[in-house]
Write a protein that holds these residues in place. Structure first.
Motif, PDB file in Angstrom:
ATOM      1  N   VAL A 165       2.718   5.280 -16.910  1.00  0.00           N
ATOM      2  CA  VAL A 165       3.364   6.290 -16.088  1.00  0.00           C
ATOM      3  C   VAL A 165       4.772   5.823 -15.716  1.00  0.00           C
ATOM      4  O   VAL A 165       4.933   4.711 -15.228  1.00  0.00           O
ATOM      5  CB  VAL A 165       2.539   6.563 -14.817  1.00  0.00           C
ATOM      6  CG1 VAL A 165       3.248   7.564 -13.922  1.00  0.00           C
ATOM      7  CG2 VAL A 165       1.157   7.055 -15.185  1.00  0.00           C
ATOM      8  N   HIS A 191      -3.197   5.145 -10.838  1.00  0.00           N
ATOM      9  CA  HIS A 191      -2.883   6.365 -11.565  1.00  0.00           C
ATOM     10  C   HIS A 191      -4.108   6.972 -12.218  1.00  0.00           C
ATOM     11  O   HIS A 191      -4.171   8.180 -12.415  1.00  0.00           O
ATOM     12  CB  HIS A 191      -1.791   6.081 -12.594  1.00  0.00           C
ATOM     13  CG  HIS A 191      -0.423   6.139 -11.972  1.00  0.00           C
ATOM     14  ND1 HIS A 191       0.461   5.099 -11.986  1.00  0.00           N
ATOM     15  CD2 HIS A 191       0.158   7.149 -11.279  1.00  0.00           C
ATOM     16  CE1 HIS A 191       1.550   5.473 -11.319  1.00  0.00           C
ATOM     17  NE2 HIS A 191       1.394   6.704 -10.887  1.00  0.00           N
ATOM     18  N   CYS A 233      -2.669   2.413 -14.852  1.00  0.00           N
ATOM     19  CA  CYS A 233      -3.220   1.509 -13.848  1.00  0.00           C
ATOM     20  C   CYS A 233      -4.315   2.220 -13.059  1.00  0.00           C
ATOM     21  O   CYS A 233      -4.515   3.428 -13.171  1.00  0.00           O
ATOM     22  CB  CYS A 233      -2.113   1.032 -12.923  1.00  0.00           C
ATOM     23  SG  CYS A 233      -1.458   2.336 -11.869  1.00  0.00           S
ATOM     24  N   ASN A 285       2.784  -1.102 -11.961  1.00  0.00           N
ATOM     25  CA  ASN A 285       1.471  -1.738 -12.011  1.00  0.00           C
ATOM     26  C   ASN A 285       1.061  -2.020 -13.440  1.00  0.00           C
ATOM     27  O   ASN A 285       1.664  -1.532 -14.382  1.00  0.00           O
ATOM     28  CB  ASN A 285       0.439  -0.831 -11.360  1.00  0.00           C
ATOM     29  CG  ASN A 285       0.663  -0.727  -9.876  1.00  0.00           C
ATOM     30  OD1 ASN A 285       1.097  -1.667  -9.239  1.00  0.00           O
ATOM     31  ND2 ASN A 285       0.380   0.431  -9.328  1.00  0.00           N
ATOM     32  N   CYS A 322       6.099   3.388 -12.746  1.00  0.00           N
ATOM     33  CA  CYS A 322       5.015   2.597 -12.188  1.00  0.00           C
ATOM     34  C   CYS A 322       5.158   1.150 -12.617  1.00  0.00           C
ATOM     35  O   CYS A 322       5.412   0.867 -13.779  1.00  0.00           O
ATOM     36  CB  CYS A 322       3.666   3.148 -12.642  1.00  0.00           C
ATOM     37  SG  CYS A 322       2.299   2.198 -11.977  1.00  0.00           S
ATOM     38  N   CYS A 343       1.447  -0.099 -16.967  1.00  0.00           N
ATOM     39  CA  CYS A 343       1.030   1.288 -16.799  1.00  0.00           C
ATOM     40  C   CYS A 343       2.022   2.201 -17.507  1.00  0.00           C
ATOM     41  O   CYS A 343       3.229   1.982 -17.462  1.00  0.00           O
ATOM     42  CB  CYS A 343       0.973   1.590 -15.305  1.00  0.00           C
ATOM     43  SG  CYS A 343       0.574   3.291 -14.937  1.00  0.00           S
TER      44      CYS A 343
HETATM   45 ZN    ZN Z   1       0.452   3.378 -12.675  1.00  0.00          ZN
END
Ligand code: ZN
Length: 92
Positions: A35, A76, A73, A40, A38, A33
């Motif tokens: 972000v 998000h 992800c 994920n 993060c 991901c």
């Molecule tokens: Zn994420």
């Protein structure tokens, strides 16, 4: 003031929770991901999405600059969608 050394490493999981190995074992996540912070993955198999960088940066302004599209992800993506929605209602 040194007693015992700092323990590093992962604490052992307690054996009570049933582990969900099914879905994560079946696929090999490789798209992290975008972000910051993060952990994920944004693989399609995990429900991740790729959105335009310009759109993403509206919501997370600390995004790393990069490609025109960023992968995020599922969690998000939902967050982003919600943020966008709020935006629209404010606008009109
Ligand atoms: Zn994420």
């Amino acid at each position: 003031m040194a007693g015992r050394p700092h323990r590093r490493g992962i604490p052992k999981p307690k054996g009570q929770k049933p582990r969900q190995t099914r879905s994560s074992a079946a696929i090999d996540p490789e798209d992290p991901c975008a972000v910051p912070g993060c952990k994920n993955f944004a693989d399609k198999a995990l429900g991740g999405r790729s959105i335009a960088y310009d759109n993403a940066v509206d919501v997370w302004d600390n995004l790393q600059e990069g490609p025109r599209r960023v992968k995020i992800c599922r969690t998000h993506y939902k967050e982003w969608k919600k943020a966008k929605k709020d935006d629209e209602t404010e606008w009109s």
